[in-house]
Design an enzyme around this catalytic site. Structure first.
Site, PDB file in Angstrom:
ATOM      1  N   HIS A  29       0.844  -1.202   0.000  1.00  0.00           N
ATOM      2  CA  HIS A  29       0.000   0.000   0.000  1.00  0.00           C
ATOM      3  C   HIS A  29       0.883   1.258   0.000  1.00  0.00           C
ATOM      4  O   HIS A  29       1.887   1.302   0.704  1.00  0.00           O
ATOM      5  CB  HIS A  29      -0.880  -0.036   1.254  1.00  0.00           C
ATOM      6  CG  HIS A  29      -2.035   0.914   1.201  1.00  0.00           C
ATOM      7  ND1 HIS A  29      -1.892   2.261   1.368  1.00  0.00           N
ATOM      8  CD2 HIS A  29      -3.362   0.693   1.018  1.00  0.00           C
ATOM      9  CE1 HIS A  29      -3.084   2.834   1.283  1.00  0.00           C
ATOM     10  NE2 HIS A  29      -3.989   1.914   1.072  1.00  0.00           N
ATOM     11  N   GLY A  59       6.226  20.707  12.294  1.00  0.00           N
ATOM     12  CA  GLY A  59       7.391  19.851  12.489  1.00  0.00           C
ATOM     13  C   GLY A  59       8.568  20.278  11.654  1.00  0.00           C
ATOM     14  O   GLY A  59       8.539  21.342  11.019  1.00  0.00           O
ATOM     15  N   GLY A  63       9.263   8.649   9.138  1.00  0.00           N
ATOM     16  CA  GLY A  63       8.695   9.162   7.906  1.00  0.00           C
ATOM     17  C   GLY A  63       7.943  10.457   8.141  1.00  0.00           C
ATOM     18  O   GLY A  63       8.299  11.248   9.016  1.00  0.00           O
TER      19      GLY A  63
END
Lengths: 298, 298
Positions: free
Chosen positions: A82, A163, A172
């Site tokens: 996916h 962030g 990630g």
């Protein structure tokens, strides 16, 4: 039980049961939220978690989940079928009862900010929470996936909303958003010819000039030797389930193919089906408040 | 909020607001039950109260209501257009969520016993709680009404299930029962010819050889200059709403008359409409547990 928000985070781990349970435990640990479902997918190496609760407690559980996933999942070794870009890959907040979309956008921003600042993970707001139109579509945000993000994040237009401006190699990047509930609705056709399902899918979906909030593709059901138009209805209030159903049926007629049945996958809001009953029964002036269960939940 | 019972008592007072409020206050006073609706009808001189809650608290509120009605209503001076036999005329208990019909029968027996013994009012169990088949139908139980009951009660076959074997002159007699939820569903026809509505009503209803759990009559909607087939679906699980709708539509076709709309009056359970969506959308293997709100109420 007045105000209810649903959260459906997807994690990039679908094989290691210990890790999956440790992540899901973060939902079980928070009072005021209820775990409705979690389905690990080994092929995709991915787990979809569904929980609901009042806005404040959903925020707490959502952040705790992302924190635990950042500790236990290492994207450097992740493989799966996916598309994905992070340990907590995607985390949508969905209004269910007495909560406005604006509230869910606010929740997405708060949780996204914490994930970005406290966990050091680049965060992208998407769908109704997106900071720009081109960031609305999850597929556009995620394009390039984990491996491609080390470069993508350096492009000015893909600067994260929260962030660090650099990729987090272990965790990630994460997409945090707000959206209306998805309805997964498949229409089974009385033929084994996959081309027909493909053609119909292309006609009814938005991309092919079809209905605004329908994604669709043709799928073969090997066991039953039939094919299916598999749809995601991404806004059932604007593109109702009955409209997608009737359009598939109408397009199938040109091939002389009958609809032999349909499937609803997973959960859906009461209103998605009640809207259909209203349409087919021609009910005038119906209010959702006439539904007994709706009154009780209030 | 796991187990939910609905109670819909009918009282023989629809004009005196003080009396009505004093009775309804007995619901408001009990924790764990929720007043959903009360509609006084001046013509019928009758008030229908709807409340829900967990079984234990519903029992308490139901008995308190009957007690207050026995204090404040005097049947010796009651006049009104609706058939009635007592101050608390009828009191059905209805399973809504995680409660079996057997539980509601037990509740009806307990509350009926208390009304009989503590208030000295003859009580007849009806519908699913009936002690004999010939007592199931409320119309049969109530036939003769308040005035006729002074004689009727002396017949062996109409000996009350609980309470004294003699009529209570002030409070009359009370029918206490358990039943599935009623759905009031009307189909509007594109004609002003009341004969057509009457003929269709006679065809679709049980009495005329139609559907098992349908009561129906023709009604003229003066303001809109159309007619309507007005139905009570007394068991929507066995005679689904869509079946009643389709049958009226089918019968209307022989007169060349279209269905121009329908109405749902008052409250109905979610499942009554979801069953219709399932039918029209041809959904295979659907479970009510796929409905988000159902999962949250659990």
């Amino acid at each position: 039980m007045a105000r209810i928000v649903e959260c459906v985070p997807n994690f990039s781990e679908g094989r290691n049961k210990e890790v999956i349970e440790a992540i899901v435990d973060e939902v079980r640990r928070v009072n005021g939220v209820k775990l409705l479902d979690y389905s690990p997918d080994e092929d995709h190496n991915r787990t979809v978690v569904t929980f609901v609760g009042d806005p404040e407690n959903v925020k707490i559980a959502a952040f705790n989940l992302a924190k635990k996933a950042s500790e236990l999942i290492d994207m450097r070794v992740h493989k799966g079928g996916h598309p994905r870009m992070g340990a907590t890959d995607v985390m949508p907040f969905i209004p269910v009862s007495d909560v406005a979309m604006a509230d869910c956008i606010e929740i997405a921003r708060e949780v996204g900010k914490r994930i970005g600042e406290e966990l050091g993970i680049p965060v992208y707001l998407y769908e109704d929470a997106a900071s720009a139109d081109y960031r609305k579509n999850l597929a556009d945000v995620r394009r390039g996936q984990y491996e491609g993000f080390f470069d993508k994040i350096r492009q000015q237009e893909w600067k994260p909303d929260f962030g660090p401006d650099e990729m987090n190699a272990k965790s990630g990047a994460t997409a945090v958003g707000a959206r209306v509930p998805l309805v997964a609705f498949n229409v089974n056709l009385g033929t084994s010819n996959i081309e027909i399902a493909d053609k119909i899918a292309k006609t009814v979906r938005f991309l092919g000039g079809g209905l605004r909030f329908v994604k669709a593709m043709g799928v073969k059901l090997e066991e039953r030797n039939i094919v299916q138009v598999s749809m995601n209805l991404v806004n059932y209030e604007k593109t109702a389930v009955y409209r997608a159903y009737e359009m598939v049926k109408m397009e199938a007629q040109r091939y002389g193919v009958p609809v032999v049945g349909t499937e609803v996958i997973g959960l859906l809001p009461m209103k998605a089906l009640i809207d259909c009953a209203e349409y087919y029964l021609q009910i005038e002036d119906f209010s959702i408040d006439q539904v007994l269960e709706k009154r009780i939940v209030e």
